[in-house]
Motif scaffolding. Structure first.
Motif, PDB file in Angstrom:
ATOM      1  N   VAL B 179       0.822  -1.213   0.000  1.00  0.00           N
ATOM      2  CA  VAL B 179       0.000   0.000   0.000  1.00  0.00           C
ATOM      3  C   VAL B 179       0.856   1.263   0.000  1.00  0.00           C
ATOM      4  N   SER B 180       2.150   1.116   0.317  1.00  0.00           N
ATOM      5  CA  SER B 180       2.987   2.316   0.433  1.00  0.00           C
ATOM      6  C   SER B 180       3.642   2.735  -0.871  1.00  0.00           C
ATOM      7  N   MET B 181       3.748   1.792  -1.825  1.00  0.00           N
ATOM      8  CA  MET B 181       4.473   2.138  -3.054  1.00  0.00           C
ATOM      9  C   MET B 181       3.551   2.808  -4.064  1.00  0.00           C
ATOM     10  N   PRO B 182       3.919   3.977  -4.552  1.00  0.00           N
ATOM     11  CA  PRO B 182       3.091   4.628  -5.570  1.00  0.00           C
ATOM     12  C   PRO B 182       3.104   3.813  -6.866  1.00  0.00           C
ATOM     13  N   VAL B 183       1.943   3.763  -7.505  1.00  0.00           N
ATOM     14  CA  VAL B 183       1.791   2.897  -8.669  1.00  0.00           C
ATOM     15  C   VAL B 183       2.725   3.304  -9.816  1.00  0.00           C
ATOM     16  N   PHE B 184       2.836   4.619 -10.059  1.00  0.00           N
ATOM     17  CA  PHE B 184       3.652   5.022 -11.223  1.00  0.00           C
ATOM     18  C   PHE B 184       5.116   4.649 -11.015  1.00  0.00           C
ATOM     19  N   THR B 306     -12.326  -1.801  -4.648  1.00  0.00           N
ATOM     20  CA  THR B 306     -11.043  -2.057  -5.286  1.00  0.00           C
ATOM     21  C   THR B 306     -11.176  -2.148  -6.799  1.00  0.00           C
ATOM     22  N   PHE B 307     -12.217  -2.857  -7.246  1.00  0.00           N
ATOM     23  CA  PHE B 307     -12.364  -3.035  -8.689  1.00  0.00           C
ATOM     24  C   PHE B 307     -12.623  -1.694  -9.360  1.00  0.00           C
ATOM     25  N   GLY B 308     -13.493  -0.890  -8.751  1.00  0.00           N
ATOM     26  CA  GLY B 308     -13.738   0.435  -9.299  1.00  0.00           C
ATOM     27  C   GLY B 308     -12.458   1.248  -9.328  1.00  0.00           C
ATOM     28  N   GLY B 309     -11.705   1.156  -8.235  1.00  0.00           N
ATOM     29  CA  GLY B 309     -10.455   1.898  -8.140  1.00  0.00           C
ATOM     30  C   GLY B 309      -9.436   1.450  -9.167  1.00  0.00           C
ATOM     31  N   MET B 310      -9.519   0.179  -9.552  1.00  0.00           N
ATOM     32  CA  MET B 310      -8.563  -0.332 -10.531  1.00  0.00           C
ATOM     33  C   MET B 310      -8.740   0.328 -11.884  1.00  0.00           C
ATOM     34  N   LEU B 311     -10.013   0.535 -12.273  1.00  0.00           N
ATOM     35  CA  LEU B 311     -10.243   1.178 -13.561  1.00  0.00           C
ATOM     36  C   LEU B 311      -9.616   2.566 -13.564  1.00  0.00           C
ATOM     37  N   ALA B 312      -9.727   3.244 -12.412  1.00  0.00           N
ATOM     38  CA  ALA B 312      -9.091   4.555 -12.322  1.00  0.00           C
ATOM     39  C   ALA B 312      -7.575   4.401 -12.301  1.00  0.00           C
ATOM     40  N   VAL B 315      -5.107   4.425 -15.437  1.00  0.00           N
ATOM     41  CA  VAL B 315      -4.589   5.636 -16.090  1.00  0.00           C
ATOM     42  C   VAL B 315      -3.070   5.693 -15.951  1.00  0.00           C
ATOM     43  N   LEU B 316      -2.583   5.483 -14.725  1.00  0.00           N
ATOM     44  CA  LEU B 316      -1.141   5.533 -14.502  1.00  0.00           C
ATOM     45  C   LEU B 316      -0.436   4.336 -15.124  1.00  0.00           C
ATOM     46  N   VAL B 317      -0.943   3.153 -14.811  1.00  0.00           N
ATOM     47  CA  VAL B 317      -0.262   1.933 -15.267  1.00  0.00           C
ATOM     48  C   VAL B 317      -0.221   1.868 -16.788  1.00  0.00           C
ATOM     49  N   GLU B 318      -1.347   2.178 -17.419  1.00  0.00           N
ATOM     50  CA  GLU B 318      -1.407   2.070 -18.871  1.00  0.00           C
ATOM     51  C   GLU B 318      -0.459   3.060 -19.543  1.00  0.00           C
ATOM     52  N   ASN B 319      -0.302   4.220 -18.938  1.00  0.00           N
ATOM     53  CA  ASN B 319       0.584   5.200 -19.562  1.00  0.00           C
ATOM     54  C   ASN B 319       2.041   4.841 -19.383  1.00  0.00           C
ATOM     55  N   VAL B 320       2.393   4.353 -18.177  1.00  0.00           N
ATOM     56  CA  VAL B 320       3.790   3.993 -17.962  1.00  0.00           C
ATOM     57  C   VAL B 320       4.152   2.740 -18.758  1.00  0.00           C
ATOM     58  N   TYR B 331      -6.214   9.764 -20.447  1.00  0.00           N
ATOM     59  CA  TYR B 331      -5.077  10.668 -20.281  1.00  0.00           C
ATOM     60  C   TYR B 331      -4.959  11.618 -21.473  1.00  0.00           C
ATOM     61  N   LYS B 332      -5.026  11.026 -22.669  1.00  0.00           N
ATOM     62  CA  LYS B 332      -4.905  11.859 -23.880  1.00  0.00           C
ATOM     63  C   LYS B 332      -6.071  12.824 -24.001  1.00  0.00           C
ATOM     64  N   SER B 333      -7.279  12.343 -23.657  1.00  0.00           N
ATOM     65  CA  SER B 333      -8.452  13.206 -23.753  1.00  0.00           C
ATOM     66  C   SER B 333      -8.323  14.383 -22.803  1.00  0.00           C
ATOM     67  N   ALA B 334      -7.858  14.096 -21.595  1.00  0.00           N
ATOM     68  CA  ALA B 334      -7.737  15.153 -20.602  1.00  0.00           C
ATOM     69  C   ALA B 334      -6.702  16.168 -21.041  1.00  0.00           C
ATOM     70  N   LEU B 335      -5.592  15.659 -21.611  1.00  0.00           N
ATOM     71  CA  LEU B 335      -4.518  16.531 -22.064  1.00  0.00           C
ATOM     72  C   LEU B 335      -5.016  17.493 -23.143  1.00  0.00           C
ATOM     73  N   ASN B 336      -5.931  16.995 -23.983  1.00  0.00           N
ATOM     74  CA  ASN B 336      -6.403  17.798 -25.109  1.00  0.00           C
ATOM     75  C   ASN B 336      -7.742  18.464 -24.843  1.00  0.00           C
ATOM     76  N   LEU B 337      -8.196  18.383 -23.587  1.00  0.00           N
ATOM     77  CA  LEU B 337      -9.504  18.944 -23.248  1.00  0.00           C
ATOM     78  C   LEU B 337     -10.579  18.477 -24.233  1.00  0.00           C
ATOM     79  N   ASP B 338     -10.515  17.200 -24.543  1.00  0.00           N
ATOM     80  CA  ASP B 338     -11.485  16.604 -25.456  1.00  0.00           C
ATOM     81  C   ASP B 338     -12.738  16.286 -24.650  1.00  0.00           C
ATOM     82  N   LEU B 339     -13.612  17.290 -24.519  1.00  0.00           N
ATOM     83  CA  LEU B 339     -14.705  17.179 -23.560  1.00  0.00           C
ATOM     84  C   LEU B 339     -15.611  15.965 -23.774  1.00  0.00           C
ATOM     85  N   PRO B 340     -16.058  15.694 -24.981  1.00  0.00           N
ATOM     86  CA  PRO B 340     -16.943  14.521 -25.131  1.00  0.00           C
ATOM     87  C   PRO B 340     -16.264  13.217 -24.689  1.00  0.00           C
TER      88      PRO B 340
END
Lengths: 358, 374
Positions: B179-184, B306-312, B315-320, B331-340
């Protein structure tokens, strides 16, 4: 067991004396014989503390024996030692014979086969001692099927029979119901039915009525008495309530700080207590015919585990203590062939002096 | 004793009279209604879930539209931004000229028709983008949750049963580390050690570049390849999933271990556990039936979260670890403010949360008769 049932029916054992005589009949092996039981529990620093110190106790067939005393006197620990369920690190020494077999010499496996099978236990609070998520039928049959290797149908048939024995209305339907759908008294009846399932030789009842309404208590006591009369059940009933004792027990043993301080037939112990502690317990009990006599509590509280005072453990709280009480620990002295107390002070004097105490 | 099946009606004893009305009256109406209370319970839960989803659209909409950032600047090139006509066209096309409430109701109306809008990045319907990305993340999350449940609950049980013994102490340290190690950070270290230095595991992507994915049945490569009997692709897909799944599971293993240990310890203290032991049941039965079953409700609560939290967490795991799933897309959508697209991802995660919570609530009812019957 069946021959004993007829024997008990011929001899209703309604008076304590009858059963005491019956118990001492030569050749009649007691259901339970505890000799010089010593139980030690690990203290906070790991060193063993003596919770039970040389207890002797017998329960004859069809007999109800009461084990009385305040909380922490070692009553429940005696029962748990018998089932091999002492808290982690606890050790038991001495002899605990169940129908002649020494529990303390058994392998863990053998003790497990004894539990719930030959010796069963009913716990204090039926609100917490029944599994809230398992149906009554499941709880009645799980150990039955394990010990007696019954199939589901036979076990269920037996379960219905058991629920009828303890007078649960509509037993067939009760099997599929859950504990929360029953009242406290009904739950304790179910707990008793569970304990009786494997037809045990001995029933340990640890404060079986303490958590119940007074009106329901009488029903449970009557049930235990009926089971003894009709089925020849032997019961060791553990309670701090001498009222329960007087209603049910044939013989009474009183425990204090891990030792038995008095034991004998119910009438003798309750009417002519030999030990000041028993006297104190009785004085703390309200009497319906006692007029406006004030209740007399025992001053102080029982010693904590491992901190029993020297000599007679009761002497700091004893209104009759003399100098010698702190030095020499009194052994059980026979007053009559069946009645013994661990106090050297003349019981008649004790009784007399009681009148003078405020 | 065997001869003693006393007729319960034979003696209407006085003590019974006091207790029986309570116990005797209860079964009638309850049994007669049958499973009706449970059906109502399910119905109530479902409606609450639906309301929650609507509420989440409001919240997500307000939040995404109130971030300081200009979708025009994020989506149009330098030259287009300076062209008023292009900006006007972009705003018109994406409905940015309307008031916020009116934009919201337009969105909600379209959503009811299955139209989640068009991504400003990919210029494809958000629905199609999600359909592409979601299976990759679900596959990863499912595998990770199975790992986390098996290992976490298992370790938790062992720790509780051997309380204060050496297995318990080891497990407590390991779970604390989890629980102490950051995922990224863990993702980078794991990649560096197992993939780069040791070369044990290929990482990046769901299959090696150029490999042909199995025919789409569920969208989960491992499952699909197994369904068509393509073990080669299965091995490939499976081995590439191990690293991201373990990283994703690590934190949750720690959480589940600690919760399970606490829940089992609490359950072990129940009077009915001692009663079960006094019945002479084998210890394994005592643990399984009398300890784990009651502990299961609280374990279930944590597992659902936990399962809900995993989907969130994806974001980190998939990008790294370059896993082409919902996390990268978000991540890409947020970066580009792709609202839809952001709205789409939010809504999807929200629905998953709601559905899982619903399932957990229903499972409570299955496990605990007190919930089912009252």
């Amino acid at each position: 067991m069946t021959p004993k049932v007829t024997e008990m029916n011929e001899n209703p054992a309604s008076t304590p004396d009858t059963s005491t005589r019956e118990k001492s009949t030569p050749g009649a092996e007691p259901v339970l014989a505890i000799r010089d039981l010593v139980v030690e529990l690990p203290g906070p620093d790991g060193s063993p503390l003596r919770a039970i110190d040389g207890v002797d106790l017998t329960v004859g067939r069809g007999e109800i024996v009461g084990l009385a005393g305040e909380s922490g006197s070692g009553k429940t620990m005696t029962a748990l030692a018998l089932l091999g369920l002492l808290p982690q690190g606890g050790t038991a020494a001495g002899q605990m014979l169940v129908e002649g077999d020494d529990v303390l010499k058994m392998t863990p496996r053998q003790v497990r086969d004894l539990r719930g099978n030959r010796v069963a236990m009913v716990f204090q609070d039926p609100m917490t001692s029944l599994h809230p998520m398992l149906s009554v039928g499941k709880q009645l049959t799980e150990h039955l099927r394990h010990h007696k290797k019954l199939d589901k149908r036979a076990a269920n048939a037996r379960a219905v029979e058991l629920l009828a024995t303890v007078r649960i209305p509509d037993p067939e339907r009760a099997l599929g119901r859950y504990p929360h759908q029953f009242s406290g008294g009904m739950r304790q009846r179910i707990a008793i039915a569970i304990a009786l399932a494997c037809d045990p030789a001995l029933l340990l009842a640890d404060e079986p009525t303490t958590a119940l309404d007074v009106t329901v208590q009488a029903g449970i006591l009557r049930l235990l008495d009926r089971l003894r009369r009709e089925n020849g059940l032997s019961v060791l009933i553990i309670t701090h309530d001498l009222g329960v004792m007087s209603a049910l027990a044939d013989r009474v043993s009183v425990m204090y700080a891990g030792r038995i301080v008095e034991s004998g037939p119910r009438a003798d112990v309750l009417r002519e207590p030999r030990h000041p502690y028993t006297r104190g317990l009785l004085d703390a009990l309200p009497h319906p015919d006692g007029g406006n006599a004030a209740l007399v509590p025992i001053v102080g509280s029982p010693p904590k585990l491992g901190q029993a005072p020297s000599g007679c453990a009761f002497h700091p709280r004893c209104p009759h203590a003399v100098a010698g009480c702190a030095e020499e620990r009194p052994n059980l002295l026979a007053l009559t062939p069946t009645h013994a107390g661990a106090c050297p002070i003349d019981p008649l004097a004790v009784t007399a002096s009681k009148v003078g105490t405020p | 004793m065997s001869t003693s099946s006393a007729d319960p009606t034979a003696r209407p004893g006085t003590p019974r009279a006091a207790a029986s009305p309570k116990g005797g009256a209860a079964p009638g109406p309850r049994a007669a209604r049958g499973s009706h209370p449970f059906a109502r319970f399910v119905l109530v839960r479902l409606s609450i879930g639906l309301l929650l989803c609507v509420g989440i659209t409001v919240l997500a909409f307000v939040l995404t539209h109130s971030v300081p950032g200009d979708p025009v600047a994020a989506n149009l090139g330098d030259r287009a931004q300076n062209d008023p006509a292009a900006v006007a066209a972009f705003k018109e096309k994406n409905g940015l000229n309307d008031s916020l409430p009116s934009q919201y109701f337009t969105y909600l109306g379209n959503l009811l028709h299955g139209d989640m809008g068009t991504s400003q990045q990919t210029h494809r319907p958000v629905w199609d983008d999600l359909a592409d990305k979601v299976p990759a993340s679900v596959e990863l999350a499912l595998f990770a949750i199975v790992l986390a449940l098996v290992i976490g609950v298992g370790l938790g049980i062992v720790a509780a049963v051997t309380r204060n013994g050496w297995p318990d102490r080891v497990i407590r340290v390991v779970s604390l580390a989890g629980v102490s190690m950051p995922v990224f950070w863990l993702a980078q270290v794991a990649f560096y050690v197992f993939s780069f230095k040791l070369g044990w595991i290929q990482a990046g992507g769901r299959l090696s570049p150029g490999a042909i994915p199995p025919d789409e049945i569920t969208g989960l490569y491992t499952l699909d390849s197994l369904l068509v009997g393509d073990t080669g692709t299965f091995g490939e897909a499976f081995s590439r999933m191990i690293l991201p799944a373990c990283v994703l599971a690590a934190f949750n293993i720690g959480v589940l271990t600690r919760f399970t240990r606490a829940a089992v310890l609490e359950a072990l203290g129940n009077d009915y556990v001692r009663a079960a032991r006094a019945k002479g049941l084998p210890e394994s039965t005592v643990i399984r039936r009398h300890v784990l079953r009651p502990a299961l409700t609280s374990i279930l609560t944590v597992a659902g979260l936990t399962f809900g939290g995993m989907l969130a967490g994806t974001v980190l795991v998939e990008n790294v670890l370059s896993w082409p799933g919902l996390g990268q897309y978000a991540y890409k959508s947020a970066l580009n403010l792709d609202l839809p697209s952001i709205m789409g991802v939010c809504l999807f995660v929200a629905v998953v949360y709601v559905v899982i919570n619903l399932l957990v609530d229903l499972l409570y009812g299955v496990i605990d008769p007190r919930i089912r019957l009252s």
